[in-house]
Design an enzyme around this catalytic site. Structure first.
Site, PDB file in Angstrom:
ATOM      1  N   HIS A   1      -9.414   6.435   2.669  1.00  0.00           N
ATOM      2  CA  HIS A   1      -9.789   6.670   4.067  1.00  0.00           C
ATOM      3  C   HIS A   1     -11.026   7.555   4.204  1.00  0.00           C
ATOM      4  O   HIS A   1     -11.072   8.468   5.030  1.00  0.00           O
ATOM      5  CB  HIS A   1      -8.618   7.248   4.857  1.00  0.00           C
ATOM      6  CG  HIS A   1      -8.517   6.663   6.233  1.00  0.00           C
ATOM      7  ND1 HIS A   1      -8.746   7.392   7.371  1.00  0.00           N
ATOM      8  CD2 HIS A   1      -8.238   5.400   6.656  1.00  0.00           C
ATOM      9  CE1 HIS A   1      -8.593   6.613   8.433  1.00  0.00           C
ATOM     10  NE2 HIS A   1      -8.292   5.393   8.025  1.00  0.00           N
TER      11      HIS A   1
ATOM     12  N   ARG B   1       0.856  -1.179   0.000  1.00  0.00           N
ATOM     13  CA  ARG B   1       0.000   0.000   0.000  1.00  0.00           C
ATOM     14  C   ARG B   1       0.893   1.229   0.000  1.00  0.00           C
ATOM     15  O   ARG B   1       1.844   1.302   0.776  1.00  0.00           O
ATOM     16  CB  ARG B   1      -0.904   0.019   1.237  1.00  0.00           C
ATOM     17  CG  ARG B   1      -2.002   1.075   1.164  1.00  0.00           C
ATOM     18  CD  ARG B   1      -2.751   1.211   2.478  1.00  0.00           C
ATOM     19  NE  ARG B   1      -2.068   2.118   3.398  1.00  0.00           N
ATOM     20  CZ  ARG B   1      -2.637   2.622   4.496  1.00  0.00           C
ATOM     21  NH1 ARG B   1      -3.874   2.276   4.818  1.00  0.00           N
ATOM     22  NH2 ARG B   1      -1.967   3.434   5.284  1.00  0.00           N
TER      23      ARG B   1
ATOM     24  N   GLU C   1      -3.992  -7.537   5.110  1.00  0.00           N
ATOM     25  CA  GLU C   1      -3.164  -6.407   5.524  1.00  0.00           C
ATOM     26  C   GLU C   1      -2.241  -6.850   6.658  1.00  0.00           C
ATOM     27  O   GLU C   1      -2.636  -7.608   7.538  1.00  0.00           O
ATOM     28  CB  GLU C   1      -4.051  -5.258   5.990  1.00  0.00           C
ATOM     29  CG  GLU C   1      -3.281  -4.009   6.400  1.00  0.00           C
ATOM     30  CD  GLU C   1      -4.201  -2.866   6.799  1.00  0.00           C
ATOM     31  OE1 GLU C   1      -3.745  -1.716   6.797  1.00  0.00           O
ATOM     32  OE2 GLU C   1      -5.384  -3.129   7.104  1.00  0.00           O
TER      33      GLU C   1
ATOM     34  N   GLU D   1      -9.087   1.536  -1.622  1.00  0.00           N
ATOM     35  CA  GLU D   1      -9.781   1.240  -0.369  1.00  0.00           C
ATOM     36  C   GLU D   1     -10.514   2.460   0.175  1.00  0.00           C
ATOM     37  O   GLU D   1     -10.004   3.581   0.106  1.00  0.00           O
ATOM     38  CB  GLU D   1      -8.744   0.753   0.654  1.00  0.00           C
ATOM     39  CG  GLU D   1      -9.283   0.508   2.040  1.00  0.00           C
ATOM     40  CD  GLU D   1      -8.175   0.230   3.034  1.00  0.00           C
ATOM     41  OE1 GLU D   1      -8.445   0.337   4.245  1.00  0.00           O
ATOM     42  OE2 GLU D   1      -7.040  -0.073   2.617  1.00  0.00           O
TER      43      GLU D   1
ATOM     44  N   GLU E   1     -13.517  -2.131   6.818  1.00  0.00           N
ATOM     45  CA  GLU E   1     -12.788  -2.260   8.082  1.00  0.00           C
ATOM     46  C   GLU E   1     -13.576  -1.706   9.265  1.00  0.00           C
ATOM     47  O   GLU E   1     -13.343  -2.117  10.407  1.00  0.00           O
ATOM     48  CB  GLU E   1     -11.421  -1.593   7.997  1.00  0.00           C
ATOM     49  CG  GLU E   1     -11.435  -0.080   7.921  1.00  0.00           C
ATOM     50  CD  GLU E   1     -10.036   0.511   7.834  1.00  0.00           C
ATOM     51  OE1 GLU E   1      -9.808   1.547   8.465  1.00  0.00           O
ATOM     52  OE2 GLU E   1      -9.177  -0.058   7.137  1.00  0.00           O
TER      53      GLU E   1
ATOM     54  N   ASP F   1      -5.301   3.811  -0.084  1.00  0.00           N
ATOM     55  CA  ASP F   1      -6.408   4.004   0.851  1.00  0.00           C
ATOM     56  C   ASP F   1      -6.898   5.445   0.787  1.00  0.00           C
ATOM     57  O   ASP F   1      -6.151   6.380   1.087  1.00  0.00           O
ATOM     58  CB  ASP F   1      -5.929   3.675   2.273  1.00  0.00           C
ATOM     59  CG  ASP F   1      -7.058   3.677   3.297  1.00  0.00           C
ATOM     60  OD1 ASP F   1      -8.202   4.004   2.921  1.00  0.00           O
ATOM     61  OD2 ASP F   1      -6.789   3.345   4.466  1.00  0.00           O
TER      62      ASP F   1
ATOM     63  N   TRP G   1     -11.843  11.814   9.037  1.00  0.00           N
ATOM     64  CA  TRP G   1     -10.432  11.475   9.192  1.00  0.00           C
ATOM     65  C   TRP G   1     -10.158  10.154   8.468  1.00  0.00           C
ATOM     66  O   TRP G   1      -9.220  10.036   7.741  1.00  0.00           O
ATOM     67  CB  TRP G   1     -10.037  11.322  10.670  1.00  0.00           C
ATOM     68  CG  TRP G   1      -8.595  10.924  10.775  1.00  0.00           C
ATOM     69  CD1 TRP G   1      -7.503  11.724  10.571  1.00  0.00           C
ATOM     70  CD2 TRP G   1      -8.079   9.619  11.040  1.00  0.00           C
ATOM     71  NE1 TRP G   1      -6.340  11.001  10.702  1.00  0.00           N
ATOM     72  CE2 TRP G   1      -6.667   9.691  10.987  1.00  0.00           C
ATOM     73  CE3 TRP G   1      -8.662   8.384  11.302  1.00  0.00           C
ATOM     74  CZ2 TRP G   1      -5.830   8.592  11.200  1.00  0.00           C
ATOM     75  CZ3 TRP G   1      -7.844   7.293  11.518  1.00  0.00           C
ATOM     76  CH2 TRP G   1      -6.449   7.396  11.471  1.00  0.00           C
TER      77      TRP G   1
ATOM     78  N   ARG H   1     -13.475  -5.981   3.729  1.00  0.00           N
ATOM     79  CA  ARG H   1     -12.357  -5.840   4.658  1.00  0.00           C
ATOM     80  C   ARG H   1     -12.763  -5.963   6.134  1.00  0.00           C
ATOM     81  O   ARG H   1     -12.042  -5.524   7.023  1.00  0.00           O
ATOM     82  CB  ARG H   1     -11.660  -4.497   4.416  1.00  0.00           C
ATOM     83  CG  ARG H   1     -10.888  -4.516   3.129  1.00  0.00           C
ATOM     84  CD  ARG H   1     -10.039  -3.305   2.859  1.00  0.00           C
ATOM     85  NE  ARG H   1      -9.537  -2.585   4.000  1.00  0.00           N
ATOM     86  CZ  ARG H   1      -8.495  -2.947   4.749  1.00  0.00           C
ATOM     87  NH1 ARG H   1      -7.844  -4.082   4.479  1.00  0.00           N
ATOM     88  NH2 ARG H   1      -8.100  -2.193   5.766  1.00  0.00           N
TER      89      ARG H   1
ATOM     90  N   TYR I   1      -3.063  11.638   5.537  1.00  0.00           N
ATOM     91  CA  TYR I   1      -3.335  10.318   6.093  1.00  0.00           C
ATOM     92  C   TYR I   1      -2.330   9.285   5.586  1.00  0.00           C
ATOM     93  O   TYR I   1      -1.973   9.259   4.411  1.00  0.00           O
ATOM     94  CB  TYR I   1      -4.751   9.833   5.740  1.00  0.00           C
ATOM     95  CG  TYR I   1      -4.915   8.380   6.077  1.00  0.00           C
ATOM     96  CD1 TYR I   1      -5.087   7.978   7.395  1.00  0.00           C
ATOM     97  CD2 TYR I   1      -4.801   7.406   5.091  1.00  0.00           C
ATOM     98  CE1 TYR I   1      -5.169   6.642   7.727  1.00  0.00           C
ATOM     99  CE2 TYR I   1      -4.885   6.061   5.412  1.00  0.00           C
ATOM    100  CZ  TYR I   1      -5.063   5.685   6.733  1.00  0.00           C
ATOM    101  OH  TYR I   1      -5.122   4.351   7.057  1.00  0.00           O
TER     102      TYR I   1
END
Length: 402
Positions: free
Chosen positions: A212, A147, A339, A236, A262, A210, A402, A283, A159
């Site tokens: 995020h 990643r 991951e 992601e 996630e 990602d 975030w 995930r 991030y």
């Protein structure tokens, strides 16, 4: 066989972890992870006050019945606190059952579907050049998938950019730190990173990125389209998953594979995305989604729609979750990737385990159970430390994801 004790252990060997240890009248015990990054003590209270007392006297071999008891019996279902508490119980019970059977957990789940577990590491840098160098470092370590996250000019504390080469821990002490975000700057810069990575290393390694939850659906679709020439393994969390219809718009405008989940807690969070084939990878995690018992249901549903697993595995999950995830990954037929962020040496010492990394893959051992234990004496030397995840604000001060 009866449960005689259910104890919560809190330790901070670099970051906070919450562990549940279930003991039985036959001397066999199991451990589970209940860590909720930045909100650890909320799960501690839930376990100690509302779950652990109910377990005493129960038969630990009745895994499904106990799962239903702690899920349905609470009435106030779902949510990250409840499901992590359930996950800790579930992990510990599977650990006990596998130990009683004298076999590693993956055998109890159904046996091997593969020998090794392909994992991806986290490469990051303050700019493109530094990130490209970091990716090379992971390639040298044998990773097949990496990643890549980069600092972006004009964005404060972008991030995924950590303080070190191998460890990334965003939670800060005291109160949440404030990071910045500017979508326009990110969209102008991130594709250049992957252009440079492919130019430097070619297409022999998998690359991931990602978002995020930072992008709107339109912005996420734009990013996915711009990344298509670089053939990412996945993009992601490109947009907040609370708005699941948003993924339909993203899906219609890019063929870059999409991963999400996630922060999902139950199969109901993932059901529509999976059934409508709006994602390629789910995930959800062992600790976040109520343990192995419930994660298996999510994976089974996903397999019907050619959606593969890609369990979250950052350092906010203890080696207990990683051990359980690897046994799950060894068994699950629709595995995609795992991951893997390395824990600190102190964490590895507190949680001795029998999994190991070799040539881009993780391997589980043959120890009965999930293969991870806790050194309680050593854990006590690392007391809890308050730590919060950061928050993000736009340039005008508006709160953002975030």
């Amino acid at each position: 066989m009866k449960i005689t004790a259910a104890r919560v252990i809190i330790t901070c060997p670099g970051r906070n972890f919450v562990t549940l240890k279930i003991e039985t009248d036959q001397g066999v015990y199991g451990i589970g992870d209940a860590t909720l990054n930045g909100r650890e003590l909320s799960v501690v209270a839930y376990l100690q006050e509302h779950v652990a007392p109910c377990l005493i006297g129960m038969d630990p071999r009745r895994i499904e019945d106990i799962w239903q008891y702690v899920y349905r019996g609470a009435y106030w279902r779902r949510g990250p606190v409840t499901m992590r508490a359930i996950a800790a119980v579930d992990m510990a019970l599977w650990d006990i059952k596998a130990k009683m059977a004298g076999m590693p957990l993956y055998q109890l789940l159904g046996g091997r579907s593969r020998d090794g577990i392909m994992v991806y590491g986290h490469a990051n840098g303050s700019d493109i050049a530094e990130t490209v160098e970091a990716v090379g470092h992971y390639i040298d370590m044998g990773y097949k998938a990496i990643r890549a996250q980069t600092g972006v000019p004009g964005i404060k504390d972008a991030y995924g950019v950590g303080r070190g080469k191998l460890y990334y821990e965003p939670a800060d002490a005291s109160l949440p730190s404030v990071t910045g975000w500017d979508t326009r700057k990110a969209l102008n810069y991130v594709p250049k990173l992957f252009e440079e990575l492919r130019k430097t290393y070619g297409f022999d390694h998998h690359l991931l990125h990602d978002g995020h939850h930072r992008y709107t659906p339109q912005e996420a679709a734009n990013l996915g389209k711009m990344l298509e020439p670089y053939q990412l393994f996945w993009l992601e969390d490109c947009t907040p998953a609370e708005n699941q219809e948003a993924f339909r718009l993203v899906r219609q405008h890019t063929v870059t594979p999409l991963a999400v989940g996630e922060i999902f807690n139950t199969i109901w969070d993932a059901k529509d995305l999976i059934q409508n084939q709006l994602i390629d990878y789910i995930r959800a995690t062992v600790v976040g989604a109520g343990g192995l018992t419930h994660l298996r249901r999510i994976a089974d549903l996903a397999s019907l729609y050619q959606v593969r697993t890609g369990c979250h595995g950052a350092t906010d999950l203890s080696p207990v979750t990683m051990g359980c995830a690897l046994h799950f990954d060894t068994w699950v037929p629709n595995f995609g990737i795992q991951e893997y962020m390395r824990h600190t040496e102190e964490t590895d010492a507190v949680f001795p385990h029998d999994y190991w990394f070799e040539k881009g893959e993780l391997f589980v051992g043959e120890t009965p159970g999930h293969g991870v234990d806790i050194d309680e004496e050593l854990a006590a030397k690392y007391p809890y430390k308050p730590a919060y995840l950061p928050v993000a604000r736009l340039e005008d001060g508006t709160m953002w994801n975030w």
